[in-house]
Design a protein around this motif. Structure first.
Motif, PDB file in Angstrom:
ATOM      1  N   GLU A 148       0.809  -1.220   0.000  1.00 13.39           N
ATOM      2  CA  GLU A 148       0.000   0.000   0.000  1.00 13.39           C
ATOM      3  C   GLU A 148       0.840   1.268   0.000  1.00 13.39           C
ATOM      4  N   GLY A 149       1.901   1.283   0.802  1.00  7.71           N
ATOM      5  CA  GLY A 149       2.720   2.485   0.911  1.00  7.71           C
ATOM      6  C   GLY A 149       3.491   2.821  -0.351  1.00  7.71           C
ATOM      7  N   SER A 150       3.572   1.894  -1.286  1.00  2.00           N
ATOM      8  CA  SER A 150       4.341   2.109  -2.519  1.00  2.00           C
ATOM      9  C   SER A 150       3.462   2.413  -3.729  1.00  2.00           C
ATOM     10  N   ARG A 151       2.155   2.297  -3.586  1.00  2.00           N
ATOM     11  CA  ARG A 151       1.287   2.327  -4.765  1.00  2.00           C
ATOM     12  C   ARG A 151       1.301   3.654  -5.505  1.00  2.00           C
ATOM     13  N   ASN A 152       1.230   4.785  -4.783  1.00  2.00           N
ATOM     14  CA  ASN A 152       1.198   6.080  -5.472  1.00  2.00           C
ATOM     15  C   ASN A 152       2.399   6.247  -6.388  1.00  2.00           C
ATOM     16  N   ARG A 153       3.593   6.072  -5.830  1.00  2.00           N
ATOM     17  CA  ARG A 153       4.803   6.283  -6.622  1.00  2.00           C
ATOM     18  C   ARG A 153       4.990   5.185  -7.668  1.00  2.00           C
ATOM     19  N   TYR A 154       4.640   3.940  -7.305  1.00  2.42           N
ATOM     20  CA  TYR A 154       4.805   2.859  -8.276  1.00  2.42           C
ATOM     21  C   TYR A 154       3.913   3.076  -9.499  1.00  2.42           C
ATOM     22  N   PHE A 155       2.614   3.321  -9.268  1.00  2.00           N
ATOM     23  CA  PHE A 155       1.717   3.476 -10.408  1.00  2.00           C
ATOM     24  C   PHE A 155       1.969   4.783 -11.159  1.00  2.00           C
ATOM     25  N   ALA A 156       2.495   5.800 -10.469  1.00  2.00           N
ATOM     26  CA  ALA A 156       2.915   7.008 -11.184  1.00  2.00           C
ATOM     27  C   ALA A 156       4.060   6.667 -12.137  1.00  2.00           C
ATOM     28  N   LYS A 157       5.014   5.874 -11.651  1.00  2.00           N
ATOM     29  CA  LYS A 157       6.147   5.456 -12.492  1.00  2.00           C
ATOM     30  C   LYS A 157       5.661   4.580 -13.645  1.00  2.00           C
ATOM     31  N   ARG A 158       4.793   3.610 -13.332  1.00  3.85           N
ATOM     32  CA  ARG A 158       4.281   2.712 -14.372  1.00  3.85           C
ATOM     33  C   ARG A 158       3.511   3.490 -15.438  1.00  3.85           C
ATOM     34  N   ASN A 159       2.631   4.378 -15.010  1.00  3.13           N
ATOM     35  CA  ASN A 159       1.859   5.175 -15.958  1.00  3.13           C
ATOM     36  C   ASN A 159       2.756   6.080 -16.788  1.00  3.13           C
ATOM     37  N   PHE A 160       3.826   6.606 -16.160  1.00  6.47           N
ATOM     38  CA  PHE A 160       4.784   7.455 -16.864  1.00  6.47           C
ATOM     39  C   PHE A 160       5.439   6.679 -18.012  1.00  6.47           C
ATOM     40  N   VAL A 161       5.917   5.478 -17.711  1.00  8.23           N
ATOM     41  CA  VAL A 161       6.563   4.656 -18.738  1.00  8.23           C
ATOM     42  C   VAL A 161       5.561   4.272 -19.825  1.00  8.23           C
ATOM     43  N   MET A 162       4.351   3.937 -19.426  1.00  3.84           N
ATOM     44  CA  MET A 162       3.325   3.558 -20.396  1.00  3.84           C
ATOM     45  C   MET A 162       2.995   4.703 -21.338  1.00  3.84           C
ATOM     46  N   LYS A 163       2.939   5.920 -20.813  1.00  2.00           N
ATOM     47  CA  LYS A 163       2.656   7.080 -21.667  1.00  2.00           C
ATOM     48  C   LYS A 163       3.772   7.300 -22.683  1.00  2.00           C
ATOM     49  N   ILE A 164       5.010   7.076 -22.266  1.00  5.69           N
ATOM     50  CA  ILE A 164       6.126   7.193 -23.205  1.00  5.69           C
ATOM     51  C   ILE A 164       5.975   6.167 -24.328  1.00  5.69           C
ATOM     52  N   PHE A 165       5.635   4.942 -23.955  1.00  6.65           N
ATOM     53  CA  PHE A 165       5.482   3.904 -24.981  1.00  6.65           C
ATOM     54  C   PHE A 165       4.258   4.138 -25.860  1.00  6.65           C
ATOM     55  N   SER A 166       3.235   4.804 -25.311  1.00  8.63           N
ATOM     56  CA  SER A 166       2.074   5.107 -26.153  1.00  8.63           C
ATOM     57  C   SER A 166       2.467   6.016 -27.307  1.00  8.63           C
ATOM     58  N   LEU A 167       3.481   6.866 -27.078  1.00  6.41           N
ATOM     59  CA  LEU A 167       3.982   7.720 -28.158  1.00  6.41           C
ATOM     60  C   LEU A 167       4.554   6.884 -29.294  1.00  6.41           C
ATOM     61  N   ILE A 168       5.189   5.776 -28.949  1.00  4.03           N
ATOM     62  CA  ILE A 168       5.724   4.891 -29.989  1.00  4.03           C
ATOM     63  C   ILE A 168       4.594   4.407 -30.891  1.00  4.03           C
ATOM     64  N   GLY A 169       3.473   4.041 -30.279  1.00  7.34           N
ATOM     65  CA  GLY A 169       2.312   3.614 -31.062  1.00  7.34           C
ATOM     66  C   GLY A 169       1.834   4.697 -32.010  1.00  7.34           C
ATOM     67  N   TYR A 170       1.758   5.935 -31.507  1.00  9.67           N
ATOM     68  CA  TYR A 170       1.311   7.040 -32.361  1.00  9.67           C
ATOM     69  C   TYR A 170       2.294   7.296 -33.497  1.00  9.67           C
ATOM     70  N   PHE A 171       3.585   7.234 -33.199  1.00  8.34           N
ATOM     71  CA  PHE A 171       4.584   7.478 -34.246  1.00  8.34           C
ATOM     72  C   PHE A 171       4.569   6.364 -35.298  1.00  8.34           C
ATOM     73  N   ILE A 172       4.357   5.124 -34.858  1.00  5.91           N
ATOM     74  CA  ILE A 172       4.230   4.028 -35.825  1.00  5.91           C
ATOM     75  C   ILE A 172       3.004   4.264 -36.712  1.00  5.91           C
ATOM     76  N   ALA A 173       1.902   4.698 -36.092  1.00  4.28           N
ATOM     77  CA  ALA A 173       0.699   5.005 -36.866  1.00  4.28           C
ATOM     78  C   ALA A 173       0.974   6.119 -37.881  1.00  4.28           C
ATOM     79  N   LEU A 174       1.704   7.149 -37.453  1.00  5.72           N
ATOM     80  CA  LEU A 174       2.058   8.234 -38.377  1.00  5.72           C
ATOM     81  C   LEU A 174       2.861   7.713 -39.564  1.00  5.72           C
ATOM     82  N   LEU A 175       3.832   6.826 -39.292  1.00  8.16           N
ATOM     83  CA  LEU A 175       4.647   6.259 -40.368  1.00  8.16           C
ATOM     84  C   LEU A 175       3.795   5.434 -41.330  1.00  8.16           C
ATOM     85  N   ILE A 176       2.845   4.701 -40.782  1.00  4.49           N
ATOM     86  CA  ILE A 176       1.961   3.894 -41.634  1.00  4.49           C
ATOM     87  C   ILE A 176       1.092   4.793 -42.510  1.00  4.49           C
ATOM     88  N   PHE A 177       0.521   5.840 -41.916  1.00  2.00           N
ATOM     89  CA  PHE A 177      -0.297   6.764 -42.709  1.00  2.00           C
ATOM     90  C   PHE A 177       0.533   7.476 -43.780  1.00  2.00           C
TER      91      PHE A 177
END
Length: 417
Positions: A148-177
């Motif tokens: 419990e004591g780690s959840r705020n920072r852990y999920f903030a870190k996880r969401n941060f990394v996920m958002k960075i990787f979501s950019l990869i998806g958008y850039f791949i989509a841009l290349l395909i278009f």
């Protein structure tokens, strides 16, 4: 090079420490999920317009499938109580959820407006059923392992990394278009690349995460859901009905020839902008929530969401939507983190029932918003700003309710995770 390899290995192969293995593998699983997700869900509206034309009932397509959630939650609770292995159960359900994107894409070969409409509603409803069920089993699995004591920072870190990787998806989509001139083939390629490649990697990593089952006590525990959790559910209903009205029609506003008529590349760039702002703000929200509490963090994000919607109402050209797009990203990261952790914190007493209860009403509220928006769109003679005005009012009501909630429930911010 060796150091870099040693650093990455724990994100793909399990460690002996169950908590550390769960944390690292969940980050890598979520990262590839983010690429897959950014190549599918944001393009459902333009795909629907491609299938059904500019008059496609966007609100119904995004909203009606969610009414299968009550059945999904009933089934997921039953399966969870009987399951000795939440990991295997979650992997199976998640696989079925993602597999259903393939027949959705194949609808480009189906003739007839009503045939395509009925089929897309059926397929998306089945997807929603499995997605909702896996959301409950995953929430009972991974966050339960994280202290419990780690959840705020852990999920903030996880969401941060996920958002960075979501950019990869958008850039791949841009290349395909950019590389495929035929729009139908391009958008189908975006979907299939996300599902067949990145979703498959995500699932493979998920299978390597530690096995987990709830205790017999948790699986059989009854009892009433606490008053403070019910109060939070009422807030969630009002908020999600209002907030879920915005995105489908913000997408329609950007891409429809009846409004801004943006190209697929510019449309994708807007989502990149949303993701970048979410990335920049994500770790900040984790630290802010640790310092000032979840309650104040939620209220601040609600205020930013209201400002974003107000700016959309006032927008008349592509440049006007840049600032609200940035603010959307800020609130996505802030509310995505804090509402989830607030819910987990309030669910401790009857975890299975409470989390299922939350997923049920959050999903139904999210479904009701686009449907309400579709009705408003039709009966206001396609006045799209009416949708944003109604959304603003509902989110404002949720803001004042959350401010007042502390005075009539036993909940205290120190009880939150």
């Amino acid at each position: 090079m060796g150091f870099f390899k040693d650093y990455l290995i724990p994100f793909f192969a399990p460690e002996k420490d169950v908590v550390k293995a769960t944390e690292k593998l969940s980050i890598s699983d979520g990262s590839f999920w983010a690429v897959y997700s950014s190549m599918t869900t944001p393009f459902l509206v333009p795909f629907s317009l491609l299938l059904l034309g500019v008059n496609a009932p966007i609100g119904y397509i995004t909203g009606i499938p969610v009414f299968l959630v009550p059945l999904a939650q009933f089934v997921s609770v039953k399966m969870t109580r009987r399951s000795d292995n939440l990991k295997d159960l979650t992997v199976l359900i998640t696989f079925l959820d993602r597999l259903l994107w393939i027949p959705v894409v194949l609808l480009i070969f189906v003739p007839g407006y009503f045939d395509k409409l009925i089929l897309i509603l059926i397929l998306l409803s089945l997807r929603t059923f499995f997605a909702s069920a896996s959301s409950t089993t995953w929430t009972l699995w991974v966050p339960t392992i994280i202290p419990e004591g780690s959840r705020n920072r852990y999920f903030a870190k996880r969401n941060f990394v996920m958002k960075i990787f979501s950019l990869i998806g958008y850039f791949i989509a841009l290349l395909i278009f950019a590389g495929i001139s035929d729009y139908t083939i391009a958008i189908a390629t975006v979907f299939l690349t996300g599902v067949l490649i990145f979703s498959s990697i995500s699932l493979m990593i998920m299978t390597r995460m530690p096995t987990f089952s709830l205790s017999i006590e948790d699986r059989t525990k009854g009892g009433k859901i606490r008053t403070e959790f019910k109060s939070f559910i009422f807030f969630i209903i009002v908020f999600y009905v209002g907030s879920s009205m915005v995105m489908p029609y913000f997408q329609l506003y950007m891409i429809s020839s009846n409004f801004l008529n943006l190209s697929a590349s510019v449309y994708t760039f807007i989502f990149i902008l949303v993701s970048v702002s979410a990335i920049i703000s994500q770790l900040y929200w984790g630290k802010f929530a640790d310092k000032y509490g979840l309650r104040l963090t939620i209220l601040l994000n609600l205020g930013i969401a209201l400002l974003s919607t107000l700016l959309i109402i006032m927008s008349t050209n592509p440049l006007d939507i840049l600032v609200p797009s940035i603010l959307m990203g800020v609130t996505q990261s802030g509310l995505g983190l804090t509402l989830f952790n607030e819910m987990i914190g309030r669910s401790a007493n009857t975890r299975i029932r409470s989390i299922s209860f939350y997923n049920l009403f959050q999903s139904l509220a999210s479904a009701s918003g686009p449907i309400l928006a579709n009705l408003a769109f039709v009966y206001s003679s396609s006045d799209i700003r009416m949708i944003f005005i109604i959304s603003f009012i509902l989110v404002l009501v949720s803001f004042f309710y959350f401010v007042a909630e502390k005075t009539f429930t036993a909940h205290r911010d120190t009880e939150s995770v």
